[in-house]
Structure formats: C-alpha cells, structure tokens
Design a protein around this motif. Structure first.
Motif, PDB file in Angstrom:
ATOM      1  N   VAL A   1      11.201  -3.772  -7.458  1.00 14.46           N
ATOM      2  CA  VAL A   1      10.602  -4.566  -8.528  1.00 14.46           C
ATOM      3  C   VAL A   1       9.442  -3.813  -9.165  1.00 14.46           C
ATOM      4  O   VAL A   1       9.305  -3.765 -10.397  1.00 14.46           O
ATOM      5  CB  VAL A   1      10.132  -5.935  -7.997  1.00 14.46           C
ATOM      6  N   ALA A   2       8.592  -3.201  -8.332  1.00 13.62           N
ATOM      7  CA  ALA A   2       7.446  -2.455  -8.856  1.00 13.62           C
ATOM      8  C   ALA A   2       7.916  -1.308  -9.742  1.00 13.62           C
ATOM      9  O   ALA A   2       7.376  -1.081 -10.829  1.00 13.62           O
ATOM     10  CB  ALA A   2       6.591  -1.921  -7.704  1.00 13.62           C
ATOM     11  N   LEU A   3       8.934  -0.578  -9.281  1.00 12.93           N
ATOM     12  CA  LEU A   3       9.440   0.553 -10.060  1.00 12.93           C
ATOM     13  C   LEU A   3      10.066   0.080 -11.369  1.00 12.93           C
ATOM     14  O   LEU A   3       9.844   0.677 -12.426  1.00 12.93           O
ATOM     15  CB  LEU A   3      10.465   1.334  -9.235  1.00 12.93           C
TER      16      LEU A   3
ATOM     17  N   LEU B   1      -3.597  -1.543  -4.253  1.00 18.40           N
ATOM     18  CA  LEU B   1      -3.507  -1.810  -2.820  1.00 18.40           C
ATOM     19  C   LEU B   1      -4.796  -2.448  -2.310  1.00 18.40           C
ATOM     20  O   LEU B   1      -4.754  -3.364  -1.466  1.00 18.40           O
ATOM     21  CB  LEU B   1      -3.225  -0.517  -2.059  1.00 18.40           C
ATOM     22  N   ARG B   2      -5.931  -1.984  -2.805  1.00 15.11           N
ATOM     23  CA  ARG B   2      -7.209  -2.559  -2.386  1.00 15.11           C
ATOM     24  C   ARG B   2      -7.347  -4.009  -2.853  1.00 15.11           C
ATOM     25  O   ARG B   2      -7.742  -4.897  -2.083  1.00 15.11           O
ATOM     26  CB  ARG B   2      -8.356  -1.714  -2.924  1.00 15.11           C
ATOM     27  N   LEU B   3      -6.986  -4.268  -4.106  1.00 15.00           N
ATOM     28  CA  LEU B   3      -7.064  -5.624  -4.636  1.00 15.00           C
ATOM     29  C   LEU B   3      -6.084  -6.551  -3.923  1.00 15.00           C
ATOM     30  O   LEU B   3      -6.391  -7.716  -3.655  1.00 15.00           O
ATOM     31  CB  LEU B   3      -6.776  -5.613  -6.137  1.00 15.00           C
ATOM     32  N   ALA B   4      -4.909  -6.031  -3.617  1.00 14.42           N
ATOM     33  CA  ALA B   4      -3.921  -6.838  -2.909  1.00 14.42           C
ATOM     34  C   ALA B   4      -4.429  -7.226  -1.526  1.00 14.42           C
ATOM     35  O   ALA B   4      -4.283  -8.388  -1.096  1.00 14.42           O
ATOM     36  CB  ALA B   4      -2.606  -6.073  -2.794  1.00 14.42           C
ATOM     37  N   ALA B   5      -5.031  -6.264  -0.824  1.00 13.54           N
ATOM     38  CA  ALA B   5      -5.571  -6.558   0.502  1.00 13.54           C
ATOM     39  C   ALA B   5      -6.666  -7.610   0.424  1.00 13.54           C
ATOM     40  O   ALA B   5      -6.746  -8.508   1.277  1.00 13.54           O
ATOM     41  CB  ALA B   5      -6.100  -5.273   1.134  1.00 13.54           C
ATOM     42  N   GLU B   6      -7.506  -7.518  -0.597  1.00 17.22           N
ATOM     43  CA  GLU B   6      -8.580  -8.500  -0.764  1.00 17.22           C
ATOM     44  C   GLU B   6      -8.042  -9.892  -1.015  1.00 17.22           C
ATOM     45  O   GLU B   6      -8.695 -10.890  -0.692  1.00 17.22           O
ATOM     46  CB  GLU B   6      -9.490  -8.072  -1.921  1.00 17.22           C
ATOM     47  N   ASN B   7      -6.836  -9.972  -1.586  1.00 17.82           N
ATOM     48  CA  ASN B   7      -6.227 -11.265  -1.899  1.00 17.82           C
ATOM     49  C   ASN B   7      -5.147 -11.677  -0.902  1.00 17.82           C
ATOM     50  O   ASN B   7      -4.426 -12.648  -1.131  1.00 17.82           O
ATOM     51  CB  ASN B   7      -5.620 -11.223  -3.306  1.00 17.82           C
ATOM     52  N   GLY B   8      -5.056 -10.933   0.196  1.00 12.42           N
ATOM     53  CA  GLY B   8      -4.097 -11.281   1.237  1.00 12.42           C
ATOM     54  C   GLY B   8      -2.650 -11.130   0.829  1.00 12.42           C
ATOM     55  O   GLY B   8      -1.775 -11.845   1.319  1.00 12.42           O
ATOM     56  N   LEU B   9      -2.356 -10.179  -0.065  1.00 11.74           N
ATOM     57  CA  LEU B   9      -0.998  -9.968  -0.557  1.00 11.74           C
ATOM     58  C   LEU B   9      -0.425  -8.668  -0.012  1.00 11.74           C
ATOM     59  O   LEU B   9      -1.130  -7.665   0.088  1.00 11.74           O
ATOM     60  CB  LEU B   9      -0.982  -9.919  -2.088  1.00 11.74           C
ATOM     61  N   ARG B  10       0.860  -8.693   0.332  1.00 14.93           N
ATOM     62  CA  ARG B  10       1.573  -7.482   0.748  1.00 14.93           C
ATOM     63  C   ARG B  10       2.542  -7.124  -0.372  1.00 14.93           C
ATOM     64  O   ARG B  10       3.545  -7.818  -0.580  1.00 14.93           O
ATOM     65  CB  ARG B  10       2.315  -7.710   2.065  1.00 14.93           C
ATOM     66  N   VAL B  11       2.237  -6.062  -1.071  1.00 15.17           N
ATOM     67  CA  VAL B  11       3.016  -5.696  -2.248  1.00 15.17           C
ATOM     68  C   VAL B  11       3.376  -4.217  -2.238  1.00 15.17           C
ATOM     69  O   VAL B  11       2.906  -3.444  -1.401  1.00 15.17           O
ATOM     70  CB  VAL B  11       2.232  -6.009  -3.543  1.00 15.17           C
ATOM     71  N   SER B  12       4.189  -3.854  -3.196  1.00 15.52           N
ATOM     72  CA  SER B  12       4.490  -2.453  -3.490  1.00 15.52           C
ATOM     73  C   SER B  12       3.979  -2.149  -4.886  1.00 15.52           C
ATOM     74  O   SER B  12       3.869  -3.049  -5.731  1.00 15.52           O
ATOM     75  CB  SER B  12       5.996  -2.193  -3.423  1.00 15.52           C
ATOM     76  N   VAL B  13       3.682  -0.875  -5.135  1.00 11.52           N
ATOM     77  CA  VAL B  13       3.142  -0.470  -6.427  1.00 11.52           C
ATOM     78  C   VAL B  13       3.789   0.833  -6.849  1.00 11.52           C
ATOM     79  O   VAL B  13       4.157   1.658  -6.001  1.00 11.52           O
ATOM     80  CB  VAL B  13       1.598  -0.329  -6.354  1.00 11.52           C
ATOM     81  N   ALA B  14       3.948   0.998  -8.152  1.00  9.79           N
ATOM     82  CA  ALA B  14       4.541   2.224  -8.682  1.00  9.79           C
ATOM     83  C   ALA B  14       3.864   2.607  -9.983  1.00  9.79           C
ATOM     84  O   ALA B  14       3.512   1.737 -10.784  1.00  9.79           O
ATOM     85  CB  ALA B  14       6.039   2.037  -8.928  1.00  9.79           C
ATOM     86  N   VAL B  15       3.677   3.912 -10.165  1.00  8.43           N
ATOM     87  CA  VAL B  15       3.244   4.466 -11.451  1.00  8.43           C
ATOM     88  C   VAL B  15       4.330   5.424 -11.906  1.00  8.43           C
ATOM     89  O   VAL B  15       4.747   6.301 -11.139  1.00  8.43           O
ATOM     90  CB  VAL B  15       1.895   5.201 -11.337  1.00  8.43           C
ATOM     91  N   VAL B  16       4.798   5.230 -13.140  1.00  8.74           N
ATOM     92  CA  VAL B  16       5.856   6.082 -13.689  1.00  8.74           C
ATOM     93  C   VAL B  16       5.343   6.786 -14.935  1.00  8.74           C
ATOM     94  O   VAL B  16       4.362   6.354 -15.544  1.00  8.74           O
ATOM     95  CB  VAL B  16       7.109   5.260 -14.044  1.00  8.74           C
TER      96      VAL B  16
END
Length: 322
Positions: free
Chosen positions: A247-249, A210-225
C-alpha cells in the motif's frame, strides 16, 4: 511462539553496510532485505541506481528468505525442473518472478533463517562495469563480482561468488592479471557513504514517518519513490501488517506519477481509475496515504504510508513533509 522477521534496525544496518561498500567501489543499484515471512523489511537505492534494480533485489531476497537457501541454488532447481513445475512455482509465488542468483539467507544466533538479502541495479550485477579497476572486483586476491561483493560485505562473511563465473569474466576483462591480496578492495573496510543526497533525503522522510507512527502507536510501512514511481527507500516497522508494504509503495507511486495526493486521482478519473493500473508497471492505488514531494516547485518524488487507517496514514505522510 511464532517466529519473527529480522528487526528493522538490524535489516537497516545490513543495507547501510552494502550501500557504504557500493559507494566505496563506485557502484550504483539497490539493496533489499525481505523477512522470512515474505514481507519486505527495508530497501535502499543508491543515487543514479536506475529503476528496476530494487524490484529484482526484492525478488531474489524473497527467494532466499522464504526458501531458506541462496537464490543461486533456487535458480539451479528452476532451470533443471520440468517447465510446468518451475512455471507453477512462479505462479503461486509472484514475488519470485526474478529468480536470479545473488540472494542470501540471513540467520539469527540460533541458525534460523529470519530474512533474505540481495542487491541489483545499474552497475550492481555479476558483470564487470566498464572501466572498473581490477582491485575493485577482487576479494583477497581472487576474482569477484560487484553484486556478490556487496552482499558478502553486508553480512560480514568471506566472499564466495554466487554466480559461478567470476574466473571467466575476470579472464575476459583482465586476462592473467593477478591482484595481490593486500591491494584487493572488494572486502576492505568501507567508510560511511557521503554522496547519496537523494537516498539520504528519502531515508530522512521515512525516518520521520516511522518516528511519528511510533508516537501515535501505529505500525506502518513507508516508501519514497522517484518521479517515475520506482522505490528509493522502503521500511516496515517491526510486526507491521505485511500488506502495508504494498500500500505504501502504491500510494507513493500514485502521488509521484500524478503530482497530487494519491486519493485525488480517484476523483479525477472516476470509474476509469481502474484502467490506469494497466498503463504502466508502477503500482497504482488511488486511496489516501500518498503525497507528492516537491523541490523548489519541481516534482521529484512521492511519499506513501500504509498498514493502518488510510486517513491516518495520509496524515503521517503530510506531517513528515511539513
């Protein structure tokens, strides 16, 4: 002005309160917050919570958020309507596949529903776990159940059982025992959790993305399974595309279950890759975005990112692990 879902920060705060309370009470399961749009905002699974609970929690939270009522009320409707109607509802609302009680709507300061929250899992249910102390499942001196306790505590509202059988379960387990209100632990303040090593690592990985995405101006979702593909932690940045959650999941599960970057699976199996999804309930997407997570050479998890250019999502996942 279009309405917005509950913010990720506020949703995470609700889930953390539920996790803290679960650890205090010795419970294990998952907690999910779904926005009023129907898209997941965040979800966490306590260590040893077991697979399946996150999906059940997500389904009940979806019902509470989108129907804007407690899921127990929805359950009553579904069990009293003619089968063609109830079956039709699930058919057009696949995220409502588990219409159990326990999901609660979350309202903003104007009373508008902005999300739904629910919990489920190994020992997070309306049933009283084996060996549970009566103080643990008592709220202000009254019988309670683990699942509804977590949600009431997370929301900061007085305990009200959503399953309708607290008294019966209490009598079956404890008979006529009465717990004084001062000794009831159900709604007592809970300290911050300290024994969730797997969840803490999953949260840390998601936070890095989330931090890296914000630095790159990206709005994404993330998942850890986990290694079996069941989610441990999921997050969606505010206003990120809803499809990114899935997609993240799916890419995380693919990386975890095959032990390689998710896109590699397509080259391994060629045209047969389309048949792999039928082999197991865990979602599968053989596209960029998922990377395996190893601990001393042992495959332990998968990390997936979705909602933006798949190549950039894969780079975010790899950078978070580096």
């Amino acid at each position: 002005m279009f309405s917005r879902d509950l913010s990720l920060v506020d949703a995470q705060a609700l889930v953390r309160r539920a996790v803290d309370k679960a650890e205090q009470l010795g419970l294990r399961g998952g907690v999910a917050v779904v926005g009023a749009s129907g898209a997941l905002v965040t979800a966490s699974r306590l260590d040893h919570g077991g697979p399946g609970g996150m999906a059940r929690a997500r389904s009940k939270a979806w019902i509470a958020a989108t129907q804007q009522i407690p899921s127990t009320e929805h359950l009553h409707r579904m069990t009293t309507l003619p089968a063609p109607i109830s079956n039709g509802f699930v058919g057009v609302s696949p995220e409502a596949v588990f219409p159990g009680a326990g999901g609660m709507p979350v309202r903003d300061e104007h009373g508008v529903v902005v999300a739904g929250i629910a919990a489920s899992g190994a020992t997070v249910s309306p049933f009283l776990p084996t060996g549970v102390a009566p103080e643990v499942v008592s709220a202000d001196g009254r019988p309670a159940n683990p699942e509804d306790l977590l949600i009431a505590y997370a929301l900061g509202v007085p305990y009200v059982g959503q399953h309708g059988d607290d008294e019966a379960r209490w009598k079956q387990r404890f008979g006529d025992l009465v717990v004084p209100p001062a000794e009831s632990l159900g709604m007592a303040p809970a300290p911050a959790s300290t024994s969730q090593a797997s969840l803490d690592r999953a949260r840390s990985l998601c936070d890095r993305v989330l931090r890296l995405a914000a630095e790159n101006g990206l709005r994404v979702s993330v998942a850890v399974v986990d290694a079996g593909g069941d989610p441990i932690q999921q997050d969606r940045i505010d206003d990120a595309p809803a499809a990114g959650v899935d997609v993240a999941l799916a890419t995380a599960a693919t990386a975890a279950r095959f032990g390689c970057d998710s896109f590699v699976v397509a080259s391994w199996y060629g045209t047969a890759v389309t048949q792999l999804g039928a082999l197991h309930p865990a979602p599968l997407l053989a596209a960029p975005g998922g990377v395996p997570v190893f601990d001393d050479g042992r495959l332990v998890a998968g990390l997936g990112v979705g909602g933006a250019d798949p190549v950039r999502c894969a780079a975010l996942a790899a950078a978070a692990l580096s």
